[in-house]
Scaffold this active site. Structure first.
Site, PDB file in Angstrom:
ATOM      1  N   LYS A 156      15.913  -7.328  -1.979  1.00  0.00           N
ATOM      2  CA  LYS A 156      14.953  -8.136  -1.231  1.00  0.00           C
ATOM      3  C   LYS A 156      13.999  -8.864  -2.171  1.00  0.00           C
ATOM      4  O   LYS A 156      13.785  -8.458  -3.315  1.00  0.00           O
ATOM      5  CB  LYS A 156      14.162  -7.259  -0.266  1.00  0.00           C
ATOM      6  CG  LYS A 156      13.331  -6.169  -0.911  1.00  0.00           C
ATOM      7  CD  LYS A 156      12.700  -5.292   0.157  1.00  0.00           C
ATOM      8  CE  LYS A 156      11.955  -4.104  -0.465  1.00  0.00           C
ATOM      9  NZ  LYS A 156      11.407  -3.202   0.565  1.00  0.00           N
ATOM     10  N   CYS A 180      11.837   4.029  12.092  1.00  0.00           N
ATOM     11  CA  CYS A 180      12.277   3.709  10.743  1.00  0.00           C
ATOM     12  C   CYS A 180      13.153   4.819  10.179  1.00  0.00           C
ATOM     13  O   CYS A 180      12.717   5.978  10.106  1.00  0.00           O
ATOM     14  CB  CYS A 180      11.083   3.491   9.824  1.00  0.00           C
ATOM     15  SG  CYS A 180      11.576   3.117   8.131  1.00  0.00           S
ATOM     16  N   CYS A 213       5.686  -0.493   2.497  1.00  0.00           N
ATOM     17  CA  CYS A 213       5.580  -1.598   3.446  1.00  0.00           C
ATOM     18  C   CYS A 213       4.143  -1.928   3.838  1.00  0.00           C
ATOM     19  O   CYS A 213       3.850  -3.078   4.149  1.00  0.00           O
ATOM     20  CB  CYS A 213       6.412  -1.290   4.691  1.00  0.00           C
ATOM     21  SG  CYS A 213       8.192  -1.282   4.383  1.00  0.00           S
ATOM     22  N   CYS A 253       2.392   1.508   8.184  1.00  0.00           N
ATOM     23  CA  CYS A 253       3.743   1.041   8.520  1.00  0.00           C
ATOM     24  C   CYS A 253       4.176   1.675   9.843  1.00  0.00           C
ATOM     25  O   CYS A 253       3.497   2.538  10.393  1.00  0.00           O
ATOM     26  CB  CYS A 253       4.718   1.389   7.405  1.00  0.00           C
ATOM     27  SG  CYS A 253       5.070   3.151   7.254  1.00  0.00           S
ATOM     28  N   ARG A 313      12.267 -13.427   1.870  1.00  0.00           N
ATOM     29  CA  ARG A 313      11.873 -13.115   3.244  1.00  0.00           C
ATOM     30  C   ARG A 313      10.736 -14.033   3.711  1.00  0.00           C
ATOM     31  O   ARG A 313      10.409 -15.008   3.042  1.00  0.00           O
ATOM     32  CB  ARG A 313      11.503 -11.636   3.335  1.00  0.00           C
ATOM     33  CG  ARG A 313      12.689 -10.742   2.951  1.00  0.00           C
ATOM     34  CD  ARG A 313      12.409  -9.287   3.198  1.00  0.00           C
ATOM     35  NE  ARG A 313      13.576  -8.457   2.913  1.00  0.00           N
ATOM     36  CZ  ARG A 313      13.636  -7.148   3.170  1.00  0.00           C
ATOM     37  NH1 ARG A 313      12.595  -6.526   3.706  1.00  0.00           N
ATOM     38  NH2 ARG A 313      14.727  -6.461   2.891  1.00  0.00           N
ATOM     39  N   CYS A 356       6.874   6.635   3.928  1.00  0.00           N
ATOM     40  CA  CYS A 356       7.757   6.843   2.783  1.00  0.00           C
ATOM     41  C   CYS A 356       7.202   6.042   1.612  1.00  0.00           C
ATOM     42  O   CYS A 356       6.248   5.273   1.777  1.00  0.00           O
ATOM     43  CB  CYS A 356       9.196   6.432   3.123  1.00  0.00           C
ATOM     44  SG  CYS A 356       9.520   4.654   2.982  1.00  0.00           S
ATOM     45  N   ARG A 414      13.177  -9.171  13.538  1.00  0.00           N
ATOM     46  CA  ARG A 414      11.993  -9.716  12.864  1.00  0.00           C
ATOM     47  C   ARG A 414      12.102 -11.230  12.826  1.00  0.00           C
ATOM     48  O   ARG A 414      13.147 -11.790  12.478  1.00  0.00           O
ATOM     49  CB  ARG A 414      11.914  -9.149  11.447  1.00  0.00           C
ATOM     50  CG  ARG A 414      10.693  -9.552  10.655  1.00  0.00           C
ATOM     51  CD  ARG A 414      10.751  -8.923   9.269  1.00  0.00           C
ATOM     52  NE  ARG A 414      10.679  -7.465   9.340  1.00  0.00           N
ATOM     53  CZ  ARG A 414      11.200  -6.652   8.411  1.00  0.00           C
ATOM     54  NH1 ARG A 414      11.854  -7.159   7.375  1.00  0.00           N
ATOM     55  NH2 ARG A 414      11.078  -5.355   8.529  1.00  0.00           N
ATOM     56  N   LYS A 418      10.178 -11.241  -2.092  1.00  0.00           N
ATOM     57  CA  LYS A 418       9.019 -11.594  -1.275  1.00  0.00           C
ATOM     58  C   LYS A 418       8.164 -12.622  -2.000  1.00  0.00           C
ATOM     59  O   LYS A 418       7.905 -12.495  -3.199  1.00  0.00           O
ATOM     60  CB  LYS A 418       8.188 -10.346  -0.966  1.00  0.00           C
ATOM     61  CG  LYS A 418       8.978  -9.309  -0.144  1.00  0.00           C
ATOM     62  CD  LYS A 418       8.148  -8.075   0.157  1.00  0.00           C
ATOM     63  CE  LYS A 418       8.949  -7.084   0.998  1.00  0.00           C
ATOM     64  NZ  LYS A 418       8.157  -5.873   1.343  1.00  0.00           N
TER      65      LYS A 418
END
Length: 553
Positions: free
Chosen positions: A204, A431, A474, A425, A141, A470, A72, A206
């Site tokens: 994470k 994934c 995302c 996603c 990110r 899931c 990414r 954002k």
């Protein structure tokens, strides 16, 4: 450290994210990395994955999974030059199965890279003046920002703030340069990380910047957000938002999506200091024992918003001012041609699920390559997986239009509102978290839901639909009017009731349904919407007003 999660140990012992990545990459006996290095790789911008479509066949043949890597890119605000586009296109065709993916974080992902090609890929990315640093893992990110390039000078300012924020919150370790670019090896003590410390963040993180009335970045889904406040045509400052996040775990009520709180107002010159203080507060107080409880939203929920604001203000040394008024009207993209304040034009294209490839009858990857070869402006990836061809002179519009039409890139002109606004996603087959299909299911799903809308005379009405494999969130499904969240192969939880501005979470309506379960429910509800709605009333608003979400599970 016995109470800490295993990932905390890996980061603490990594020598500034180095670990044994170099040795893992050099091991030709397996297509995988060592287990600890798989975690560290994320902070370098890559995930180890495998092709789940053939996993069982390989197991029966006593072969290891077909290990591949996702990479990414860091692209603050989604801005990319034509030269960079061409370099990325070349990498995709050489190493990533001739396909690219635009993500909801306004950047590119490559899928399917084999281990021996990881280093050449990273080096080529660097040669294009891009990197992958801190695009995955327990760091801030890729910073996203409202994508409209030059509707006003404020948008250009915001794009620059996105770049500055991304640079300010980058890790200082030289591990990326050492491992991928064969840079000089560090001798002695690893570098000091002034923002992240030795173990980086608990989870994470954002960040986003939005410019009302467009909430195209879904600002309230972000850990950290800045809402631009424009007064008398100038950027007066930003409202700070904190504590958003959409990830959850099925069956675990201690995990949940949460919208960010508006915490106050700050002048532009304090943006970096306030952002750093939010990050370091989460660094110091976030939960490092349970990764499911490690996002900023849980820190704020546990300790309270007032406590969090006071701690941020203490670190900045200046109090926040009261939040100023703002209004969002949409969280979608504006498709087709738009003219900027400087007279140049910008064309927003619909890219379904962000996937760019050459398919039969739709050579879109080739088309965008041809556009990049001729284009004199830049490209802007949107947070809704679409693409803006930005900065086009009036004289160049016919040539761009011809290339768009000739390569089936004109979906924005042919698709219904439902089709234009849908998100998905990646999910299967790459994934590892996916429980059900998403990207590969999106087009059939849109056909069926679109058919229901047409049956009830609503085929031209806007309706946001998002599907994920899931509950990790995302594609931001918890903000959609219709959200389908994968529970098992072919089965989804049905969430309903988001709004068109990204300011209201939907709710779980029914659990664990296949198509034969959720399509009749949608048919019934869409039929009621057609019969009973107020003029111009959106589907999500109707469901709440009519009391139908009182029957939610």
């Amino acid at each position: 450290m016995s109470d800490l999660s295993p990932v905390e140990r890996i980061k603490a012992e990594s020598r500034g994210l180095r670990g044994t990545l170099a040795e893992s990459l050099a091991d030709a006996h397996t297509g995988a990395l060592r287990e600890d290095d798989q975690q560290l790789l994320r902070l370098h911008g890559s995930y180890q994955q495998d092709d789940r479509d053939i996993r069982e066949d390989r197991r029966q043949r006593k072969l290891e999974p077909l290990w591949r890597f996702m990479v990414r890119l860091r692209l603050p605000g989604g801005v990319c030059t034509p030269a960079q586009w061409l370099a990325i296109d070349e990498l995709a065709r050489r190493y990533a199965g001739s396909t690219l993916r635009l993500t909801t974080r306004q950047t590119f992902q490559f899928h399917g890279i084999v281990k021996r090609d990881l280093k050449p890929t990273m080096q080529a990315i660097n040669a294009a003046l891009i990197d992958t640093i801190a695009t995955c893992g327990d760091v801030n990110r890729n910073v996203v920002a409202s994508v409209n390039p030059v509707e006003s000078p404020v948008h250009a300012e915001v794009a620059d703030w996105a770049r500055r924020l991304s640079e300010h919150l980058l890790p200082r370790t030289r591990a990326w340069h050492e491992i991928w670019l064969d840079g000089e090896k560090l001798a002695g003590t690893p570098e000091v990380e002034p923002v992240y410390g030795r173990t980086f963040l608990p989870r994470k993180f954002k960040a986003a910047i939005a410019v009302p009335p467009d909430n195209d970045v879904d600002i309230f889904s972000q850990d950290l957000g800045f809402i631009a406040i424009v007064e008398d045509g100038r950027l007066a400052g930003f409202n700070l938002t904190v504590g958003g996040g959409l990830g959850a775990t099925h069956g675990d009520p201690a995990t949940y999506p949460r919208l960010a709180d508006v915490a106050g107002f700050l002048p532009p010159e304090r943006l970096l200091a306030v952002a750093e203080s939010v990050v370091t507060t989460q660094r110091d107080f976030g939960d490092r024992t349970n990764r499911k409880h490690a996002r900023l939203k849980y820190t704020i929920a546990d300790r309270g918003l007032d406590w969090f604001i006071a701690e941020v203000e203490r670190r900045v040394g200046v109090p926040l001012e009261p939040a100023r008024p703002f209004e969002f009207t949409t969280n979608g993209d504006r498709f087709g041609w738009q003219q900027g304040f400087d007279g140049r034009w910008h064309l927003t294209l619909r890219i379904p699920a962000g996937r760019i490839a050459d398919r039969e009858g739709a050579p879109r990857m080739t088309g965008l390559r041809r556009i990049a070869e001729a284009h004199r402006g830049d490209f802007r990836i949107t947070a809704n997986q679409n693409l803006v061809i930005a900065g086009v002179d009036e004289a160049d519009r016919p040539r761009i239009d011809a290339l768009v039409a000739g390569h089936a890139l004109d979906l924005h002109a042919r698709a219904t509102p439902l089709e234009r606004d849908a998100l998905a996603c990646v999910a299967m087959p790459t994934c590892p978290l996916a429980m059900a299909e998403a990207e590969r299911y999106l087009q059939p799903l849109l056909g069926k839901v679109g058919g229901l809308l047409g049956t009830h005379g609503l085929g031209g009405e806007p309706l946001s639909l998002r599907v994920t494999g899931c509950p990790n969130g995302c594609a931001r499904p918890y903000l959609a009017e219709i959200g389908l969240i994968g529970k098992a192969p072919g089965r989804y939880n049905l969430h309903l009731g988001g709004d068109a501005r990204g300011q209201r979470l939907n709710v779980l309506y029914r659990e664990n349904l296949d198509e034969s379960g959720f399509l009749p429910l949608l048919d019934e509800l869409i039929g009621a919407w057609a019969r009973e709605r107020a003029p111009g009333e959106r589907f999500g608003d109707f469901l709440w007003r009519s009391g139908r979400l009182g029957a939610a599970a």
